[in-house]
Motif scaffolding. Structure first.
Motif, mmCIF file in Angstrom:
data_model
loop_
_atom_site.group_PDB
_atom_site.id
_atom_site.type_symbol
_atom_site.label_atom_id
_atom_site.label_comp_id
_atom_site.label_asym_id
_atom_site.label_seq_id
_atom_site.Cartn_x
_atom_site.Cartn_y
_atom_site.Cartn_z
ATOM 1 N N GLU A 67 94.014 26.001 52.818
ATOM 2 C CA GLU A 67 92.983 25.356 52.031
ATOM 3 C C GLU A 67 93.642 24.568 50.904
ATOM 4 O O GLU A 67 94.652 24.973 50.352
ATOM 5 N N LYS A 68 93.066 23.421 50.561
ATOM 6 C CA LYS A 68 93.627 22.573 49.520
ATOM 7 C C LYS A 68 92.532 22.117 48.570
ATOM 8 O O LYS A 68 91.373 21.996 48.962
ATOM 9 N N LEU A 69 92.933 21.871 47.345
ATOM 10 C CA LEU A 69 92.036 21.263 46.364
ATOM 11 C C LEU A 69 92.479 19.822 46.187
ATOM 12 O O LEU A 69 93.622 19.566 45.828
ATOM 13 N N ALA A 70 91.605 18.899 46.462
ATOM 14 C CA ALA A 70 91.969 17.490 46.381
ATOM 15 C C ALA A 70 90.787 16.671 45.892
ATOM 16 O O ALA A 70 89.631 17.035 46.093
ATOM 17 N N SER A 71 91.099 15.582 45.223
ATOM 18 C CA SER A 71 90.048 14.677 44.765
ATOM 19 C C SER A 71 89.642 13.769 45.911
ATOM 20 O O SER A 71 90.481 13.201 46.597
ATOM 21 N N GLY A 72 88.339 13.652 46.123
ATOM 22 C CA GLY A 72 87.856 12.780 47.186
ATOM 23 C C GLY A 72 87.496 11.399 46.681
ATOM 24 O O GLY A 72 86.878 10.615 47.405
ATOM 25 N N CYS A 73 87.870 11.100 45.438
ATOM 26 C CA CYS A 73 87.506 9.816 44.849
ATOM 27 C C CYS A 73 88.552 8.756 45.154
ATOM 28 O O CYS A 73 89.753 9.029 45.138
ATOM 29 N N ASP A 74 88.105 7.573 45.402
ATOM 30 C CA ASP A 74 88.977 6.436 45.665
ATOM 31 C C ASP A 74 88.902 5.484 44.479
ATOM 32 O O ASP A 74 87.846 4.932 44.182
ATOM 33 N N PHE A 75 90.027 5.314 43.796
ATOM 34 C CA PHE A 75 90.051 4.465 42.613
ATOM 35 C C PHE A 75 90.727 3.118 42.878
ATOM 36 O O PHE A 75 91.072 2.407 41.934
ATOM 37 N N SER A 76 90.907 2.785 44.133
ATOM 38 C CA SER A 76 91.489 1.482 44.444
ATOM 39 C C SER A 76 90.483 0.380 44.119
ATOM 40 O O SER A 76 89.274 0.557 44.252
ATOM 41 N N GLY A 77 90.981 -0.736 43.691
ATOM 42 C CA GLY A 77 90.126 -1.886 43.408
ATOM 43 C C GLY A 77 89.308 -1.781 42.144
ATOM 44 O O GLY A 77 88.306 -2.497 41.994
ATOM 45 N N ILE A 78 89.705 -0.897 41.209
ATOM 46 C CA ILE A 78 88.976 -0.783 39.946
ATOM 47 C C ILE A 78 89.087 -2.093 39.170
ATOM 48 O O ILE A 78 90.176 -2.636 38.987
ATOM 49 N N LYS A 79 87.956 -2.596 38.702
ATOM 50 C CA LYS A 79 87.935 -3.824 37.915
ATOM 51 C C LYS A 79 87.512 -3.512 36.483
ATOM 52 O O LYS A 79 86.791 -2.538 36.239
ATOM 53 N N PRO A 80 87.950 -4.321 35.533
ATOM 54 C CA PRO A 80 87.543 -4.072 34.137
ATOM 55 C C PRO A 80 86.038 -4.177 33.967
ATOM 56 O O PRO A 80 85.398 -5.075 34.530
ATOM 57 N N SER A 125 89.873 11.586 33.602
ATOM 58 C CA SER A 125 90.696 12.553 34.328
ATOM 59 C C SER A 125 90.046 13.926 34.372
ATOM 60 O O SER A 125 90.175 14.662 35.349
ATOM 61 N N ARG A 126 89.322 14.288 33.323
ATOM 62 C CA ARG A 126 88.689 15.609 33.257
ATOM 63 C C ARG A 126 87.297 15.643 33.854
ATOM 64 O O ARG A 126 86.790 16.711 34.182
ATOM 65 N N MET A 127 86.677 14.475 34.033
ATOM 66 C CA MET A 127 85.297 14.424 34.510
ATOM 67 C C MET A 127 85.165 13.962 35.954
ATOM 68 O O MET A 127 84.088 14.068 36.537
ATOM 69 N N VAL A 128 86.258 13.462 36.537
ATOM 70 C CA VAL A 128 86.147 12.793 37.836
ATOM 71 C C VAL A 128 85.601 13.702 38.927
ATOM 72 O O VAL A 128 84.840 13.259 39.795
ATOM 73 N N ASN A 129 85.946 14.985 38.910
ATOM 74 C CA ASN A 129 85.459 15.884 39.956
ATOM 75 C C ASN A 129 83.978 16.205 39.821
ATOM 76 O O ASN A 129 83.393 16.832 40.694
ATOM 77 N N ARG A 130 83.367 15.777 38.722
ATOM 78 C CA ARG A 130 81.921 15.955 38.553
ATOM 79 C C ARG A 130 81.155 14.746 39.099
ATOM 80 O O ARG A 130 79.943 14.778 39.165
ATOM 81 N N GLY A 131 81.868 13.701 39.441
ATOM 82 C CA GLY A 131 81.209 12.525 39.980
ATOM 83 C C GLY A 131 82.139 11.333 40.037
ATOM 84 O O GLY A 131 82.660 10.907 39.004
ATOM 85 N N CYS A 132 82.373 10.825 41.237
ATOM 86 C CA CYS A 132 83.291 9.698 41.401
ATOM 87 C C CYS A 132 82.773 8.446 40.712
ATOM 88 O O CYS A 132 83.542 7.685 40.123
ATOM 89 N N ALA A 133 81.476 8.193 40.801
ATOM 90 C CA ALA A 133 80.914 6.982 40.198
ATOM 91 C C ALA A 133 81.152 6.961 38.699
ATOM 92 O O ALA A 133 81.518 5.932 38.121
ATOM 93 N N MET A 134 80.960 8.099 38.044
ATOM 94 C CA MET A 134 81.176 8.184 36.609
ATOM 95 C C MET A 134 82.647 7.967 36.283
ATOM 96 O O MET A 134 82.999 7.264 35.318
ATOM 97 N N GLY A 135 83.533 8.552 37.091
ATOM 98 C CA GLY A 135 84.972 8.382 36.877
ATOM 99 C C GLY A 135 85.392 6.933 37.014
ATOM 100 O O GLY A 135 86.195 6.428 36.224
ATOM 101 N N ARG A 136 84.860 6.253 38.010
ATOM 102 C CA ARG A 136 85.193 4.844 38.214
ATOM 103 C C ARG A 136 84.706 3.985 37.042
ATOM 104 O O ARG A 136 85.389 3.056 36.610
ATOM 105 N N GLU A 186 85.214 19.303 25.076
ATOM 106 C CA GLU A 186 85.339 19.993 26.354
ATOM 107 C C GLU A 186 84.200 19.660 27.310
ATOM 108 O O GLU A 186 84.406 19.517 28.508
ATOM 109 N N GLU A 187 82.984 19.548 26.789
ATOM 110 C CA GLU A 187 81.824 19.339 27.640
ATOM 111 C C GLU A 187 81.647 17.852 27.975
ATOM 112 O O GLU A 187 81.815 16.992 27.106
ATOM 113 N N PRO A 188 81.327 17.538 29.245
ATOM 114 C CA PRO A 188 81.153 16.135 29.649
ATOM 115 C C PRO A 188 80.167 15.362 28.788
ATOM 116 O O PRO A 188 80.418 14.211 28.428
#
Length: 243
Positions: A67-80, A125-136, A186-188
């Protein structure tokens, strides 16, 4: 690890017990049970279950099944995250080191593009696993702040200032940027609130400096940056509504 497991199976298990994966060990005066289940060797103290030891078989044959823990978020193509509006050209009327020092505060002061950029990256970095859209979105805002830093550095250089990580303070002393400039709850929800407060403070500072700078070329660039910061406030409030 596989050799370790085999050693103890051979030493402490009979053929019948080994086939069933169950054996008995003696640790000093305390009994322990050892069982082999699903490629995991479990050694458990019968009289003190808090002393349970779990050793995992790490051989190549089973490595793909772990079993592995991995981020399923794709941050390629991030624009300002910026307004879809052109930026004024980087130009100044004349050299003015006083103006350069004011812009340096927005470049790397307590309330600055540098502080905003690093705070966004940390929170993403700390919030990305709570939502990819928010992280992006947060990462897009960090990229925008880096873009603002590049423009401010260009203005500082044209005005005859020094592009660095120190700013002038009252009394002629210099102050160097440090992580103490960041607010990292600490809290999102509190992270977003801290980001929002920083954006509001950045806009207030830009507008205050624009009233002190008598170069319309410079203030045009600062005013355009303010529009991006106002856009960030809208994005942050939208994310806060979803928390």
């Amino acid at each position: 690890m596989a050799n370790y497991k085999k050693k103890y199976r051979d030493s402490f298990m009979g053929n019948d017990l080994a086939q069933r994966g169950i054996g008995r060990l003696i640790f000093g005066r305390k009994n322990a049970w050892m069982c082999h289940m699903n490629n995991i060797l479990v050694i458990e103290n019968r009289y003190d279950r808090s002393g349970c030891i779990v050793m995992t078989n790490q051989n190549k044959a089973n490595r793909n099944c772990e079993e592995k823990l991995a981020s399923g978020c794709d941050f390629s193509g991030i624009k300002p995250a910026v307004m879809d509006l052109p930026y004024p050209p980087l130009q100044v009327r004349e050299r003015n080191k006083n103006y350069a020092e004011l812009i340096g505060i927005s470049y790397c002061g307590m309330v600055s593009e540098l502080s905003a950029c690093l705070q966004y990256i940390n929170n993403e970095s700390r919030m990305v696993n709570r939502g990819c859209a928010m992280g992006r979105t947060l990462l897009g805002m960090a990229v925008a702040e880096m873009q603002h830093m590049q423009m401010l550095a260009g203005l500082i250089d044209l005005l005859g200032g020094n592009v660095c990580y120190t700013t002038g303070q009252a009394g002629g002393q210099t102050w160097m940027w440090s992580p103490q400039c960041l607010t990292l709850p600490e809290e999102p929800s509190e992270m977003l609130r801290a980001d929002l407060d920083r954006e509001i403070a950045v806009i207030d500072q830009y507008q205050s400096h624009m009233r002190l700078i008598g170069d319309d070329y410079v203030t045009a660039v600062l005013g355009r940056i303010v529009q991006d910061e106002q856009y960030h406030i809208m994005l942050l409030r939208s994310m806060m509504d979803t928390m």
